[in-house]
Write an enzyme that holds these catalytic residues in place. Structure first.
Site, short mmCIF file in Angstrom:
data_model
loop_
_atom_site.label_atom_id
_atom_site.label_comp_id
_atom_site.label_asym_id
_atom_site.label_seq_id
_atom_site.Cartn_x
_atom_site.Cartn_y
_atom_site.Cartn_z
N ASN A 25 0.83 -1.20 0.00
CA ASN A 25 0.00 0.00 0.00
C ASN A 25 0.87 1.26 0.00
O ASN A 25 2.10 1.18 -0.06
CB ASN A 25 -0.96 -0.02 1.19
CG ASN A 25 -0.25 -0.04 2.53
OD1 ASN A 25 0.90 0.40 2.66
ND2 ASN A 25 -0.91 -0.56 3.55
N GLU B 65 0.99 -0.34 -16.85
CA GLU B 65 1.50 -1.49 -16.11
C GLU B 65 1.14 -2.77 -16.86
O GLU B 65 1.99 -3.62 -17.13
CB GLU B 65 0.90 -1.51 -14.71
CG GLU B 65 1.31 -2.72 -13.88
CD GLU B 65 0.52 -2.85 -12.59
OE1 GLU B 65 1.02 -3.53 -11.68
OE2 GLU B 65 -0.60 -2.30 -12.50
N HIS B 66 -0.14 -2.95 -17.16
CA HIS B 66 -0.62 -4.07 -17.96
C HIS B 66 -1.20 -3.52 -19.26
O HIS B 66 -2.05 -2.62 -19.23
CB HIS B 66 -1.73 -4.84 -17.25
CG HIS B 66 -1.38 -5.31 -15.88
ND1 HIS B 66 -1.72 -4.61 -14.73
CD2 HIS B 66 -0.74 -6.43 -15.46
CE1 HIS B 66 -1.29 -5.27 -13.67
NE2 HIS B 66 -0.69 -6.38 -14.08
N ASP C 8 -1.02 -12.46 -13.71
CA ASP C 8 -1.03 -12.19 -12.27
C ASP C 8 -0.63 -13.42 -11.47
O ASP C 8 -0.09 -13.30 -10.37
CB ASP C 8 -2.42 -11.73 -11.82
CG ASP C 8 -2.72 -10.30 -12.18
OD1 ASP C 8 -1.77 -9.55 -12.50
OD2 ASP C 8 -3.91 -9.91 -12.15
N HIS D 225 46.99 10.86 -14.21
CA HIS D 225 46.40 9.81 -15.04
C HIS D 225 47.33 9.50 -16.21
O HIS D 225 47.60 8.33 -16.53
CB HIS D 225 45.03 10.25 -15.57
CG HIS D 225 43.90 10.10 -14.60
ND1 HIS D 225 43.85 10.77 -13.42
CD2 HIS D 225 42.78 9.33 -14.66
CE1 HIS D 225 42.73 10.44 -12.77
NE2 HIS D 225 42.07 9.56 -13.50
#
EC number: 1.1.1.23
Length: 422
Positions: free
Chosen positions: A206, A320-321, A354, A413
């Site tokens: 949640n 999402e889907h 799912d 370097h």
């Protein structure tokens, strides 16, 4: 539900559809207090919150031993369902395991190697229902990746859901704790007397759980911040409106704040979907949540002037889907890059993903699918690049490296290369 034209959506209506977020800002202050208390008081805080939020007096926080007993006592049909789902999820995620590699590039031996994280925490939500599927989706990719210790945290109860515990056993979890909410995220992130700290926390929850993940990010890694469930259906006149509505109602069942949207290039199909949603929402155990989701401003049935307009909408929406039910569904898929998980055709309901097709249901929401994918083995491994040069290979790059280093004002370097040829 009323049908609206995509082209006629007002700026406010578009914003309601596209500006989806996890809704965590108003939870963050209280979550910070919870996290702080867990860090200071450890198990004492966890037991106190269990009583305050869950009305449960808990003794032992670790319930790992109960997981195997729950599996043994589980109803045969449910046990078989969990095992079948687990096997499919495991098979799909085994395909994702990356291979180390080394190659020669003009005397430079370059490569990449992958190693699993050592300790991971998986949050499995509880509350109004048990979610064994979330346990499978979180634990199995970590186990497949080779994580040494995978812990599950799930809200406490007078009697913990047997299916959740059994799923932890089947998935291969090493520890199970009866700790829920923001306090569970804090315990996993920082550790307590009973809960071992982890390197990464994954799993849905949640808004307090999500807010807690946002707060601990930086001290530990997380997967991503996910909000309420989302479904976007793109369909034409070959789709069965009753089946489209069934998928929409199923996702609305998750949360009254869920977003369910259908876009069709056929007005009659759109109207039929809207009617079917209203009919199918009634007389169910979760009718109130379903109707709230269908009626909120983030849900809609839309009619597009063309399938091209529907595709553009889908790409911007980044669901999402994403369900595509159309005569040319494969061609449409090729035109849409942004979605957490895609379901093609009339026999690919979102519910199968799912639970048991094998793909992961922990997915990005709120448009995050534009830049991120769902939970996978990749979330549980880290990569390291490797290079090995011989003298000739370094000599061939000497001038390139020293010139660039001096252009950046980093003389040491350059000298670190030159000294190898003195």
């Amino acid at each position: 539900m009323n049908v609206s034209a995509v082209a006629d959506l007002s700026p406010e209506a578009r914003a309601a559809l596209f500006e989806r977020d996890a809704g965590i800002e108003d939870a963050r202050e209280s979550v910070r207090d919870i996290i702080g208390r867990v860090r200071e008081e450890g198990d004492v805080a966890l037991r106190s919150y269990a009583k305050e939020f869950d009305d449960v007096d808990i003794g032992t926080l670790a319930v790992t031993d109960e997981a195997e007993r729950a599996y043994d006592d589980l109803d045969d049909d449910l046990r078989d369902a969990i095992e079948t789902a687990a096997e499919n999820i495991r098979t799909f995620h085994e395909r994702q395991v990356p291979d180390d590699w080394r190659e020669q590039f003009d005397g430079r031996e370059l490569g990449r190697r992958y190693r699993p994280l050592e300790r991971v925490g998986v949050y499995a939500p509880g509350g109004t229902a048990a979610y064994p599927s979330s346990v499978l989706m979180g634990v199995i990719p970590a186990v497949v990746a080779g994580v040494d210790h995978v812990a599950v945290a799930t809200p406490p109860a007078e009697e913990l859901p047997a299916a959740t515990l059994a799923a932890a056993h089947v998935a291969g979890a090493d520890a199970v704790y009866q700790v829920g909410g923001a306090q569970a995220i804090a315990a996993l992130a920082y550790g307590t007397e009973s809960v071992s700290a982890v390197q990464k926390v994954v799993g849905p929850g949640n808004r307090w759980v999500t807010a807690a993940k946002a707060e601990v990010r930086g001290d530990v890694e997380i997967d991503f911040l996910a909000g309420p469930s989302e479904l976007l259906v793109v369909c034409d006149d070959t789709a069965d409106p009753e089946l489209i509505a069934a998928d929409m109602v199923a996702q609305a069942e998750h949360d009254p704040n869920a977003s369910v949207v259908c876009v069709s290039d056929d007005e009659a199909t759109a109207e039929a979907v809207a009617d079917a949603c209203e009919r199918q929402a009634t007389a169910r155990e979760r009718t109130e949540a379903i109707e709230s989701a269908l009626e909120n401003d983030a849900s809609a049935v839309l009619c597009a002037r063309s399938m091209s307009e529907a595709v553009l909408f889908a790409e911007e929406y980044a669901a999402e889907h994403l369900s595509i039910v159309a005569a040319d569904e494969e061609a449409l898929l090729d035109r849409i890059d942004s979605a957490g998980s895609v379901f093609l055709g009339g026999f690919s309901p979102v519910a199968v993903g799912d639970y048991a097709s094998g793909t992961n249901h922990v997915l990005p929401t709120g448009g995050l699918a534009k830049v991120a994918g769902g939970l996978s083995v990749d979330h549980f491994v880290r990569s390291t690049t490797v290079q090995k040069l011989d003298e000739d290979a370094l000599s061939s790059l000497r001038e390139t490296v020293t010139t660039l280093a001096r252009a950046e004002g980093l003389e040491a370097h350059a000298e670190s290369v030159d000294k190898r040829f003195d």
